[in-house]
Design a protein around this motif. Sequence first.
Motif, PDB file in Angstrom:
ATOM      1  N   GLN A  15       1.087  -1.294   0.706  1.00  0.00           N
ATOM      2  CA  GLN A  15       0.271   0.107  -0.113  1.00  0.00           C
ATOM      3  C   GLN A  15       1.425   1.282  -0.222  1.00  0.00           C
ATOM      4  OE1 GLN A  15      -3.547   0.029  -0.030  1.00  0.00           O
ATOM      5  NE2 GLN A  15      -3.347  -2.217  -0.016  1.00  0.00           N
ATOM      6  N   THR A  16       2.620   1.117  -0.245  1.00  0.00           N
ATOM      7  CA  THR A  16       3.049   2.230   0.081  1.00  0.00           C
ATOM      8  C   THR A  16       3.230   3.011  -1.444  1.00  0.00           C
ATOM      9  OG1 THR A  16       4.722   1.153   1.027  1.00  0.00           O
ATOM     10  CG2 THR A  16       5.562   2.676  -0.266  1.00  0.00           C
ATOM     11  N   ILE A  17       3.167   4.608  -1.262  1.00  0.00           N
ATOM     12  CA  ILE A  17       2.640   4.877  -2.237  1.00  0.00           C
ATOM     13  C   ILE A  17       4.165   6.022  -2.178  1.00  0.00           C
ATOM     14  CG2 ILE A  17       1.654   7.405  -3.082  1.00  0.00           C
ATOM     15  CD1 ILE A  17      -0.789   6.092  -1.757  1.00  0.00           C
ATOM     16  N   PRO A  29       4.671   1.240  -6.139  1.00  0.00           N
ATOM     17  CA  PRO A  29       5.674   0.067  -6.396  1.00  0.00           C
ATOM     18  C   PRO A  29       4.702  -0.740  -6.622  1.00  0.00           C
ATOM     19  CG  PRO A  29       5.350   1.023  -3.760  1.00  0.00           C
ATOM     20  CD  PRO A  29       4.442   2.110  -4.211  1.00  0.00           C
ATOM     21  N   ILE A  30       5.310  -1.354  -7.736  1.00  0.00           N
ATOM     22  CA  ILE A  30       4.765  -2.455  -8.393  1.00  0.00           C
ATOM     23  C   ILE A  30       4.518  -3.457  -7.241  1.00  0.00           C
ATOM     24  CG2 ILE A  30       4.645  -2.220 -10.198  1.00  0.00           C
ATOM     25  CD1 ILE A  30       7.737  -4.177 -10.702  1.00  0.00           C
ATOM     26  N   GLY A  31       5.254  -3.202  -6.368  1.00  0.00           N
ATOM     27  CA  GLY A  31       5.090  -4.426  -5.014  1.00  0.00           C
ATOM     28  C   GLY A  31       6.438  -4.220  -4.118  1.00  0.00           C
ATOM     29  N   GLN A  32       6.378  -5.276  -3.202  1.00  0.00           N
ATOM     30  CA  GLN A  32       7.608  -5.098  -2.425  1.00  0.00           C
ATOM     31  C   GLN A  32       7.827  -7.093  -2.247  1.00  0.00           C
ATOM     32  OE1 GLN A  32       5.723  -3.681   1.545  1.00  0.00           O
ATOM     33  NE2 GLN A  32       4.535  -5.920   2.200  1.00  0.00           N
ATOM     34  N   ILE A  33       8.786  -7.397  -1.566  1.00  0.00           N
ATOM     35  CA  ILE A  33       9.641  -8.699  -1.858  1.00  0.00           C
ATOM     36  C   ILE A  33      10.267  -8.534  -0.195  1.00  0.00           C
ATOM     37  CG2 ILE A  33      11.756  -7.757  -2.695  1.00  0.00           C
ATOM     38  CD1 ILE A  33      11.431 -11.003  -4.384  1.00  0.00           C
ATOM     39  N   ARG A  34      10.214  -9.448   0.144  1.00  0.00           N
ATOM     40  CA  ARG A  34      11.654  -9.847   1.850  1.00  0.00           C
ATOM     41  C   ARG A  34      12.577 -10.194   0.991  1.00  0.00           C
ATOM     42  NH1 ARG A  34       8.724  -7.839   6.118  1.00  0.00           N
ATOM     43  NH2 ARG A  34       6.816  -7.715   5.844  1.00  0.00           N
ATOM     44  N   LEU A  35      13.979  -9.674   1.143  1.00  0.00           N
ATOM     45  CA  LEU A  35      15.381 -10.310   1.027  1.00  0.00           C
ATOM     46  C   LEU A  35      16.417 -10.449   1.918  1.00  0.00           C
ATOM     47  CD1 LEU A  35      15.788  -8.541  -2.329  1.00  0.00           C
ATOM     48  CD2 LEU A  35      15.139 -10.690  -2.522  1.00  0.00           C
ATOM     49  N   ALA A  42      22.271  -1.678   0.836  1.00  0.00           N
ATOM     50  CA  ALA A  42      20.282  -2.203   1.347  1.00  0.00           C
ATOM     51  C   ALA A  42      19.944  -1.333   1.391  1.00  0.00           C
ATOM     52  CB  ALA A  42      21.313  -3.000   2.099  1.00  0.00           C
ATOM     53  N   LEU A  43      18.480  -1.179   0.923  1.00  0.00           N
ATOM     54  CA  LEU A  43      17.424  -0.857   1.028  1.00  0.00           C
ATOM     55  C   LEU A  43      16.644  -0.506   2.750  1.00  0.00           C
ATOM     56  CD1 LEU A  43      16.237  -0.048  -2.032  1.00  0.00           C
ATOM     57  CD2 LEU A  43      17.874   1.871  -1.726  1.00  0.00           C
ATOM     58  N   LEU A  44      16.727   0.683   3.256  1.00  0.00           N
ATOM     59  CA  LEU A  44      16.010   0.178   4.461  1.00  0.00           C
ATOM     60  C   LEU A  44      14.844   0.797   4.580  1.00  0.00           C
ATOM     61  CD1 LEU A  44      19.269   0.719   6.991  1.00  0.00           C
ATOM     62  CD2 LEU A  44      17.862  -1.583   5.689  1.00  0.00           C
ATOM     63  N   GLY A  45      13.245  -0.204   4.635  1.00  0.00           N
ATOM     64  CA  GLY A  45      12.047   1.491   4.845  1.00  0.00           C
ATOM     65  C   GLY A  45      11.880   1.325   6.548  1.00  0.00           C
ATOM     66  N   ARG A  46      10.739   2.274   6.511  1.00  0.00           N
ATOM     67  CA  ARG A  46      10.597   2.598   8.151  1.00  0.00           C
ATOM     68  C   ARG A  46      10.926   1.452   8.644  1.00  0.00           C
ATOM     69  NH1 ARG A  46       6.696   6.440   4.879  1.00  0.00           N
ATOM     70  NH2 ARG A  46       5.372   4.290   4.380  1.00  0.00           N
ATOM     71  N   PRO A  47       9.957   0.410   8.759  1.00  0.00           N
ATOM     72  CA  PRO A  47       9.540  -0.355   9.623  1.00  0.00           C
ATOM     73  C   PRO A  47      11.339  -1.028  10.141  1.00  0.00           C
ATOM     74  CG  PRO A  47       8.269  -1.063   7.782  1.00  0.00           C
ATOM     75  CD  PRO A  47       9.639   0.262   7.155  1.00  0.00           C
TER      76      PRO A  47
END
Length: 161
Positions: A15-17, A29-35, A42-47
């Motif tokens: 649901q990210t914009i 975004p077209i989606g998310q993935i856990r790597l 690395a790309l770090l998101g808010r969580p």
Amino acid sequence: MTKLGLEAKDLEPTQTIFHGIVPDLSCSPIGQIRLNVLAYHALLGRPALAKFMAVPHYAYLKMKLPGPKGLITITGDYRKSLESARDGGKLAESLVIAEERRQLDRIFALANETSAVPILAEEPADEASFKPSKETKKVKLHPEDPSCSKYVVVGTCLDSK
């Protein structure tokens, strides 16, 4: 994704914009993935930032977080950051343009398939008023969505270009 050996089916919905990637537009975004990250890049998101109690400062390309022996400061590379932002902006803009092109092509295809339905308009009192073409038809913007009541009026004599 290709370089990581991933496909679109591997993505999870999100649901990210994003704002500000393409000027004056918001992008999803077209989606998310856990790597599992096995490198220092690395790309770090808010969580993740919240979990590590990290404080990023984008203008200085620095991030600070508590460590076992004191404060840890991570410094970014301005050149790589600018290249990444430029390339990401170009990619995002091309994806937005491609999606808009697909939507327009779909509308034109629907307009060509639908038979012409003349729309009766009241005659304007003033001669200088805008007058629509006599040969127009209404085309539903989202034909697959029965709850959508939005239409676009197109001329039946328009060139497909």
